[in-house]
Write an enzyme that holds these catalytic residues in place. Structure first.
Site, PDB file in Angstrom:
ATOM      1  CB  THR A 120      22.518  63.632  12.232  1.00 38.95           C
ATOM      2  OG1 THR A 120      23.859  63.945  12.614  1.00 38.95           O
ATOM      3  CG2 THR A 120      22.514  63.409  10.734  1.00 38.95           C
ATOM      4  CE1 TYR A 144      23.857  58.819  11.257  1.00 41.08           C
ATOM      5  CE2 TYR A 144      25.137  60.793  11.707  1.00 41.08           C
ATOM      6  CZ  TYR A 144      24.094  59.941  12.016  1.00 41.08           C
ATOM      7  OH  TYR A 144      23.285  60.216  13.101  1.00 41.08           O
TER       8      TYR A 144
END
Length: 332
Positions: A120, A144
């Site tokens: 990501t 995250y």
């Protein structure tokens, strides 16, 4: 073509199901491993084999690798909601980092040659400059992003110690749906802007929250690089081809278009395409949201045999809207 099957973890989910389609369309044999906590068995193309299991279940995963003669793994399984990662970090270190460690260990133990990881742009945190390139500092500002960066580090170390190469694709904002209407984002309560906006446009939501209007951007709202999910799936197939062709090399690549749109620009596009006005509800910033994230995508264009086919915001919105209508027809 690979000598064996390709395992797709999280293949019953949004991005994973599109990767399954792209692999099958390219002629690969596919086995999906998904615990169906957030995925759907009906989202898995019937040409693939579905094994219901958690990727951290070593016994089931290793048996599936052996039984199906898996030679490559595309790893999508994990948790993906940034604000939730801030409020429940241990969930993200369990589902993303610890589970990935178990999967990588299973892959090494069973002789899997190639591994593609769903990473990501959140690994960059708040970039020092935009567009952001692969060599720029990785300083995640939420659990995250950190959970994904830790998995990248594991893959780098494992590839140096074992006969396995990998590609880590750092996604920017994934949106849209299969243009043929075979799959799309189906998660209830999704947090992706374009999904939320088309739900509002079709009456599933009353309004769209706009979180932050005081960012250092042209209109004050967050700017993101939106990549069509089918283009992203195609990038995974191209990455697999590259890993097979050159097993000595691994790659970390941004997956984006190199152009950004603000929240208000996206909502205006949905208004334009649906010929209606979505209600905007302006709220404060969310924890862990940078002002702008746009990919420097020169490396992926130069490295992979991949050219985006859906790099158009209106087209992304139309495909997302089309999937909402498919879901409505199915009563979902």
């Amino acid at each position: 073509m690979i000598d064996g099957k390709v395992m797709v973890t999280g293949g019953a989910g949004y991005i994973g199901s599109h990767a399954v389609l792209a692999l099958l369309d390219a002629g690969h044999e596919v086995v999906v491993v998904d615990n169906l906590v957030t995925g759907f068995d009906w989202a898995v193309d019937p040409r693939a084999t579905l094994v219901q299991a958690n990727v951290a279940d070593d016994a089931k995963v290793r048996a599936a690798i052996r039984d199906h003669k898996v030679r490559a793994i595309l790893h999508f399984a994990g948790s993906v909601v940034v604000p939730e990662s801030v409020s429940d970090p241990l969930k993200y270190y369990r589902n993303n980092t610890a589970a990935s460690r178990s999967l990588i260990e299973s892959a090494v133990a069973e002789g899997v040659a190639h591994f593609i990881f769903s990473s990501t742009a959140a690994t960059y945190g708040t970039p020092e400059k935009v567009p952001v390139a692969e060599g720029d500092p990785t300083v995640p500002i939420n659990p995250y992003g950190m959970s994904k960066l830790m998995t990248e580090a594991m893959l780098r170390d494992v590839a140096a110690a074992h006969p396995m190469n990998y590609a880590a694709l750092r996604y920017f904002n994934v949106a849209g749906a299969d243009p043929q209407g075979r799959s799309g984002q189906s998660t209830v309560g999704a947090t992706h802007l374009i999904k939320i906006a088309v739900e509002a446009a079709t009456g599933k939501r009353d309004a769209v929250g706009v979180y932050g209007t005081d960012f250092d951007t042209p209109d004050g709202t967050g700017v993101r690089d939106y990549i069509h999910v089918s283009d992203l799936a195609a990038a995974h197939v191209a990455a697999l081809d590259l890993l097979i062709a050159n097993p000595a090399a691994s790659h970390t690549l941004n997956a984006g278009y190199g152009q950004g749109f603000s929240v208000l620009e996206v909502l205006d596009a949905v208004d334009r395409i649906t010929n209606r006005t979505i209600e905007r509800r302006f709220e404060g910033r969310r924890a862990g949201d940078p002002a702008a994230l746009i990919a420097d995508n020169r490396a992926i264009l130069a490295t992979l045999d991949w050219t985006p086919k859906h790099a158009d915001l209106d087209g992304i919105v139309r495909d997302a809207l089309g999937w909402e209508r498919v879901l409505a027809e199915r009563g979902r």
